[in-house]
Scaffold this active site. Structure first.
Site, PDB file in Angstrom:
ATOM      1  CD  GLU A 123      87.885  13.175  12.310  1.00  0.00           C
ATOM      2  OE1 GLU A 123      86.881  13.500  12.989  1.00  0.00           O
ATOM      3  OE2 GLU A 123      88.177  12.006  12.043  1.00  0.00           O
ATOM      4  CB  CYS A 135      83.627  12.022  13.975  1.00  0.00           C
ATOM      5  SG  CYS A 135      84.541  11.590  12.492  1.00  0.00           S
ATOM      6  CE  LYS A 175      96.946   5.913  21.817  1.00  0.00           C
ATOM      7  NZ  LYS A 175      95.918   4.812  21.888  1.00  0.00           N
ATOM      8  CD  GLU A 195      80.694  13.047  18.433  1.00  0.00           C
ATOM      9  OE1 GLU A 195      80.991  12.677  17.280  1.00  0.00           O
ATOM     10  OE2 GLU A 195      81.552  13.417  19.273  1.00  0.00           O
TER      11      GLU A 195
END
Length: 482
Positions: free
Chosen positions: A255, A289, A179, A386
């Site tokens: 992750e 990331c 997906k 973040e």
């Protein structure tokens, strides 16, 4: 030529070797450089998710029994086909993701390397034979494919995140259901086509694009035939999936988010540090990331470092990838622009200053000016959270103990960067940082041959390297009477 017009997006589901429409109709993909409609893509539903598992399960035994050399040859052909279509894949990424042509080209090269690396790993069959310490038996250890693997990929690297999961899964002998992110399904569609052309048998790779991730992925998590989940995305969603995985004790690789510190010592080579900072922070618009998130610069060199970095940032060209001279593209959505603007406003309200800012084009598109902030307090959201955008907050430090406490005061532990003149000191600092990956005197750390992954709430498991192959295997041992 691959493009949204030639991909037949009305039949974007690939199940059991057939391109199909979706039971949930279609969903729209938007060009982030203009905010305008790009393509309508077949929308998968829960029933399509089940059909994909049906196909993967039916093909699993045959693919697992396929000799490693044959699996290797398929992956090698996929690598070659990605380079054949390198320019077309680059343009496709820029169209749906918005990143610059240079960044998109680099991603295609990087993504293809996962197919080459795991083509080589597929034939490195491992095992172990030993004598039981008490005697009277021999131990034979082998690795077998875990089974049907559900792969869920993000929008920020639509090619590389797919190949980094598909490559080891196929090399290990697993079949997959994939997906892609709803924002960027077209690249996954193109890669699935190339895999079929490379000789992947029907049912081994199944693609279900959707704008209802909960319905599709939730169906896979409830299906007893799915024995592996590999997910790249936010920590928030990762936590939810781990809860679901616990119900059936599904093998998971995660992750998740990052909050990477970028440490500069007083004796660091500032030319190298600034050059690396531009790459580590602003590549892909900071939407990675592993992007440098917090810049901890020794007080003795902070002013000079900030001035040099600011000069580089002000020179960055921001705009759509249609102009090959542009270095920074748009963010993925209007919401992303609003979220990051809120982080900047919070920092300014707490006393931070804008040290440098580039220009953004007038007109449509989800553009945000690359920005350097200085005098940033430790409690600013832009330090604690973040960013996922082109903002570099600079915090000064003097005491190494206080530095490390600040650096490690986060629930994240994915990546970090250390710049120091003395290598021994750089390594010592790196060894005290709670992160799965540390770049020492360099701003790029991702490599297919290296184990990619984090600590704490940045995830579980590793992708790439030999460890990445083992994420898709189960260990079995045979105890032999002797």
């Amino acid at each position: 030529m691959l493009s949204p017009d030639t991909l037949d997006t009305d039949r974007a589901l690939h199940i059991a070797g057939r391109w199909q429409t979706g039971r949930a109709g279609r969903f729209d993909v938007v060009d982030p450089a203009t905010g305008e409609f790009l393509a309508a893509v077949a929308n998968g539903a829960a029933e399509d998710a089940t059909a994909a598992v049906d196909a993967a399960s039916a093909a699993a035994a045959s693919w697992a029994a396929t000799p490693p050399r044959e699996r290797s040859d398929v992956l090698r052909r996929a690598y070659e086909l990605m380079h054949r279509d390198h320019d077309a894949l680059t343009r496709l990424i820029t169209a749906e993701n918005g990143k610059s042509l240079a960044d998109a080209r680099a991603e295609v090269t990087y993504a293809a390397e996962f197919f080459r690396w795991f083509a080589e790993e597929a034939v490195r069959a491992e095992g172990r034979y030993s004598t039981a310490p008490a005697g009277g038996a021999r131990t034979l250890v082998t690795y077998r494919p875990v089974g049907v693997a559900a792969l869920v990929t993000p929008w920020n690297f639509p090619a590389a995140m797919a190949t980094r999961k598909i490559g080891p899964a196929l090399a290990a002998g697993c079949t997959v259901v994939l997906k892609p992110a709803a924002e960027t399904p077209l690249t996954a569609l193109a890669i699935t086509r190339l895999l079929a052309e490379a000789g992947v048998p029907d049912g081994v790779v199944n693609l279900v694009p959707t704008d209802d991730a909960a319905a599709v992925v939730g169906t896979w998590m409830d299906d007893s035939r799915v024995r592996k989940l590999s997910f790249t995305g936010s920590t928030r969603v990762g936590r939810l999936l781990l809860h679901q995985a616990a119900d059936r004790v599904v093998n998971t690789s995660m992750e998740l988010g990052g909050n990477a510190p970028f440490i500069v010592t007083a004796d660091a080579d500032l030319d190298a540090a600034v050059e690396a900072a531009v790459v580590a922070k602003f590549r892909g618009g900071g939407q990675a990331c592993v992007s440098a998130n917090r810049f901890y610069v020794h007080a003795d060199v902070a002013e000079e470092f900030t001035a040099r970095l600011g000069k580089e940032v002000e020179a960055l060209r921001v705009g759509p990838a249609s102009d090959s001279g542009n270095q920074i593209g748009p963010l993925i959505s209007a919401q992303a622009v609003a979220d990051i603007t809120a982080l900047i406003d919070d920092a300014l309200a707490r006393g931070a200053r804008v040290a440098a800012r580039s220009e953004v084009p007038d007109g449509p598109g989800f553009f945000l000016a690359p920005t350097v902030l200085t005098d940033v307090p430790a409690d600013a959201r832009v330090v604690r959270e973040e960013i996922f955008g082109p903002v570099a907050p600079v915090v000064t430090w003097r005491d190494e103990g206080e530095l490390l406490r600040a650096v490690n005061d986060t629930e994240m532990g994915l990546a970090a960067y250390v710049f120091a003149g003395e290598l021994q000191r750089a390594v010592d600092l790196a060894e005290h940082v709670d992160a799965g990956m540390v770049g020492i005197n360099r701003g790029v750390i991702s490599d297919p041959s290296a184990p990619f992954g984090g600590t704490k709430q940045s995830g579980l498991g590793r992708e790439g390297s030999h460890e990445g192959l083992h994420e898709f295997t189960e260990t079995q041992y045979l105890s032999l009477a002797w």
